[in-house]
Scaffold this motif. Structure first.
Motif, short mmCIF file in Angstrom:
data_model
loop_
_atom_site.label_atom_id
_atom_site.label_comp_id
_atom_site.label_asym_id
_atom_site.label_seq_id
_atom_site.Cartn_x
_atom_site.Cartn_y
_atom_site.Cartn_z
N GLY A 30 -10.71 3.41 10.82
CA GLY A 30 -10.91 2.91 9.48
C GLY A 30 -12.37 2.67 9.19
N HIS A 31 -12.69 2.54 7.92
CA HIS A 31 -14.05 2.29 7.47
C HIS A 31 -14.01 1.04 6.59
N LYS A 32 -14.64 -0.02 7.04
CA LYS A 32 -14.49 -1.33 6.43
C LYS A 32 -14.81 -1.32 4.94
N TYR A 33 -15.87 -0.64 4.56
CA TYR A 33 -16.26 -0.64 3.15
C TYR A 33 -15.16 -0.03 2.28
N VAL A 34 -14.65 1.13 2.69
CA VAL A 34 -13.61 1.81 1.91
C VAL A 34 -12.37 0.94 1.83
N LEU A 35 -11.98 0.35 2.95
CA LEU A 35 -10.78 -0.48 2.98
C LEU A 35 -10.95 -1.73 2.12
N ALA A 36 -12.13 -2.33 2.16
CA ALA A 36 -12.38 -3.53 1.37
C ALA A 36 -12.37 -3.23 -0.12
N VAL A 37 -12.81 -2.05 -0.51
CA VAL A 37 -12.78 -1.66 -1.92
C VAL A 37 -11.33 -1.47 -2.38
N GLY A 38 -10.46 -1.04 -1.47
CA GLY A 38 -9.08 -0.74 -1.85
C GLY A 38 -8.12 -1.90 -1.74
N ILE B 110 -5.60 4.61 -0.37
CA ILE B 110 -6.88 3.92 -0.48
C ILE B 110 -8.05 4.90 -0.41
N TYR B 111 -7.96 5.87 0.50
CA TYR B 111 -9.06 6.81 0.70
C TYR B 111 -9.05 7.96 -0.32
N CYS B 112 -7.87 8.50 -0.57
CA CYS B 112 -7.76 9.75 -1.33
C CYS B 112 -7.24 9.57 -2.75
N ASP B 113 -6.80 8.35 -3.09
CA ASP B 113 -6.21 8.10 -4.39
C ASP B 113 -4.98 8.98 -4.60
N GLU B 114 -4.23 9.24 -3.52
CA GLU B 114 -3.02 10.06 -3.56
C GLU B 114 -1.85 9.24 -3.06
N ILE B 115 -0.72 9.37 -3.75
CA ILE B 115 0.50 8.67 -3.35
C ILE B 115 1.45 9.70 -2.76
N ASP B 116 1.74 9.54 -1.48
CA ASP B 116 2.60 10.49 -0.76
C ASP B 116 3.73 9.70 -0.11
N LEU B 117 4.90 9.72 -0.73
CA LEU B 117 6.02 8.90 -0.27
C LEU B 117 7.15 9.78 0.22
N LEU C 172 6.26 0.21 1.21
CA LEU C 172 6.28 -0.91 0.26
C LEU C 172 5.90 -2.20 0.96
N TYR C 173 6.41 -2.39 2.18
CA TYR C 173 6.06 -3.59 2.94
C TYR C 173 4.55 -3.63 3.21
N ALA C 174 3.98 -2.49 3.61
CA ALA C 174 2.54 -2.44 3.88
C ALA C 174 1.74 -2.71 2.60
N ALA C 175 2.17 -2.12 1.48
CA ALA C 175 1.46 -2.31 0.22
C ALA C 175 1.54 -3.77 -0.24
N ILE D 298 -1.71 -6.23 -0.33
CA ILE D 298 -1.94 -6.41 -1.77
C ILE D 298 -2.57 -5.16 -2.38
N VAL D 299 -1.80 -4.07 -2.35
CA VAL D 299 -2.19 -2.82 -3.00
C VAL D 299 -1.15 -2.58 -4.10
N PRO D 300 -1.30 -3.23 -5.26
CA PRO D 300 -0.21 -3.31 -6.24
C PRO D 300 0.22 -1.97 -6.83
N HIS D 301 -0.73 -1.05 -7.06
CA HIS D 301 -0.36 0.22 -7.68
C HIS D 301 0.50 1.06 -6.71
N LEU D 302 0.19 1.01 -5.44
CA LEU D 302 1.01 1.71 -4.45
C LEU D 302 2.39 1.06 -4.36
N ALA D 303 2.43 -0.28 -4.40
CA ALA D 303 3.71 -0.98 -4.36
C ALA D 303 4.58 -0.59 -5.56
N ARG D 304 3.96 -0.48 -6.75
CA ARG D 304 4.70 -0.09 -7.95
C ARG D 304 5.24 1.33 -7.81
N ALA D 305 4.44 2.21 -7.22
CA ALA D 305 4.89 3.59 -7.00
C ALA D 305 6.07 3.63 -6.04
#
Length: 523
Positions: free
Chosen positions: A138-146, A182-189, A198-201, A205-212
């Motif tokens: 992981g990359h802390k900056y990218v993860l913190a932004v997401g 978080i990295y690619c802005d892609e939802i792959d379910l 959903l549990y991870a989201a 606290i990744v609300p848009h992924l949880a909604r998807a």
């Protein structure tokens, strides 16, 4: 040197804000879980939980390679880009090209190259339970932004500079799906990992992924998985998904109760289903489903499969089954001989059926209300003529679409115009040529112009904004009533139904006139 107590006070422990019942369940499920004290903390960081919640699935878990399949390059010019893309998916550490950044025109694409890539990684996650872990970069900056949770973990007041973080309560495939968003802005379910995702989201606290994830679950919701999803939707505090689950369970109750997933629910969900007033099922089906659940629960608790233990695991939930409302034959041939009831209970219920002075019972003796079916009538009038309406094995058919999800329970049909008669009716419901429901039954026509209901064995779920084909082949008195002045659109309660002619119709039925005057449905 800092002593252990001071060190522990500085450590940041995250707790997920889930319902109290979830926390209690998690504590019971793992004796090795310990609680971290944060009594002296003034941090305003959102709490996140590392307690393990088991998300059950019948299918084999998919790993990263299954979720993100290898794709062939579209053309030779994009081969290099595709190679780099596949390299980072399979976690092959470094990208050797000195100017890989120049291959990607947008920051989104360049950022996506870092997904699951050791290049410049400044943290690693060991994800999954013992024996099934996967080490992910992981990359802390990218993860913190997401994620605000990752931001607190890496840059908050109590952040610790750790190179490796263990996450035992999240499945690797689900964690990868979250990282990909978080990295690619892609939802792959995928169906077998969406609950874990959903549990991870929720946890991070990744609300848009949880909604998807919730939207995915609502779309794939059926009678087979409705009970399990009901349990999970309460766990994740998703009221919209909970409501959708109840709609399916109410309308298709017998299918839901007979599904394998019903046996996987927890005791609290079992009680809520058994209490349901609008459950659209025969009580003998409810009773048999409860016994099936009890058998599986005995196995979960390592108890012998005995009548005594089945009754023990059911506990007070047994009295939520409305046994006195069963048909007498169902009780005598089923519940009375199951062995689950005591001799006194069996005797009292038999007296309840037959005696003028009825004994007091612990069981609920009032029948469930069930669901009230709605009827969409598409004709403004009906008529008959001396040489119409004839059948001779031909098909009457019409197409329809609704603007809200409903459950088609059956059709209302016309009967004989020459006195009372009995009809044999084969009804069928199709979507794009695929049969969703059919039934062969008989109905009695009293010679009036009324419509007579013919039911499917189980209600059929109908999705909005899609045309379905309703068909019937009748055998009986050929002279019958038929509809006139048909409407292309009918408002029935809160549901709008549109009609159009069907190519399957070979007996003259269409929008303007013919058979199948009514759709009977639950909404």
């Amino acid at each position: 040197m800092v002593d252990d107590k001071e060190k522990n006070m500085k450590c940041l422990t995250f707790f997920l804000m889930l319902p109290e019942t979830v926390k209690n369940r998690s504590k019971k499920s793992s004796k090795t879980n310990t609680s971290s004290s944060n009594s002296g903390s003034s941090s305003k960081l959102p709490p996140v939980c590392y307690e393990i919640i088991t998300l059950k699935t019948k299918k084999k878990k998919k790993m990263a390679a299954d979720i993100f399949p290898r794709k062939k390059p579209a053309n030779s010019s994009s081969t290099t880009v595709q190679q780099y893309h596949q390299q980072n998916l399979s976690n092959n550490n470094l990208i050797p090209a000195p100017n890989w950044q120049g291959l990607y025109p947008t920051i989104r694409e360049r950022n996506a190259v870092m997904f699951n890539n050791d290049l410049m990684a400044d943290v690693h996650f060991v994800v999954g339970p013992p024996g099934g872990t996967q080490r992910l970069p992981g990359h802390k900056y990218v993860l913190a932004v997401g994620s605000s949770v990752f931001h607190a973990m890496f840059y908050g007041e109590l952040a610790e500079d750790k190179d490796e973080i263990r996450i035992p309560d999240v499945e690797p495939a689900a964690f990868l799906a979250m990282l990909k968003y978080i990295y690619c802005d892609e939802i792959d379910l995928a169906a077998d990992t969406v609950l874990a995702t959903l549990y991870a989201a929720k946890k991070y606290i990744v609300p848009h992924l949880a909604r998807a994830c919730v939207n995915f679950l609502e779309t794939s919701l059926s009678a087979k998985n409705a009970c399990v999803l009901l349990s999970q939707s309460c766990l994740f505090e998703e009221p919209d998904l909970t409501q959708r689950c109840w709609e399916v369970i109410d309308a298709q109750a017998e299918l839901a109760l007979k599904s394998e997933g019903f046996c996987d629910i927890d005791f609290q969900t079992l009680e809520s289903i058994l209490r349901r007033e609008t459950l659209n099922a025969k009580e003998i089906v409810v009773f048999e489903a409860a016994l099936n659940w009890a058998e599986v629960e005995c196995q979960r608790q390592d108890l012998a499969l005995s009548i005594e233990n089945k009754r023990k695991v059911l506990g007070k939930a047994l009295y939520l089954i409305r046994i006195p409302t069963m048909a007498l034959d169902d009780f005598a041939n089923g519940a009375a001989q199951s062995g689950v009831l005591t001799l006194n209970e069996t005797n009292d219920i038999f007296l309840w059926y037959t005696a003028a002075k009825k004994p007091e019972l612990q069981f609920v003796s009032k029948a469930r209300k069930g669901l009230v079916p709605q009827r969409c009538h598409r004709f403004q009038s009906c008529a008959y003529r001396s040489n119409q309406w004839r059948y001779r094995g031909r098909c009457d058919s019409i197409q329809f679409a609704v603007d809200k999800r409903v459950f088609i329970a059956g059709f209302g049909l016309y009967g004989s115009s020459c006195g009372s008669a009995e009809y044999s009716a084969k009804i069928e419901l199709k979507r794009q040529g695929v049969v969703l429901g059919q039934n062969l039954s008989k109905y009695f026509s009293d010679g009036s112009s009324n419509t007579f209901p013919v039911w499917f064995e189980y209600p059929v779920q109908i999705e909005p904004d899609t045309f379905y084909t309703a068909s019937v082949i009748l055998d009986g008195n050929e002279l019958s009533y038929f509809g006139q002045e048909g409407m292309t659109e009918v408002q029935c309660g809160k549901v709008t139904v549109q009609f159009q002619c069907s190519s399957d119709s070979t007996n003259g039925t269409g929008v303007q006139g013919g058979q199948i005057p009514e759709l009977i449905f639950y909404a």
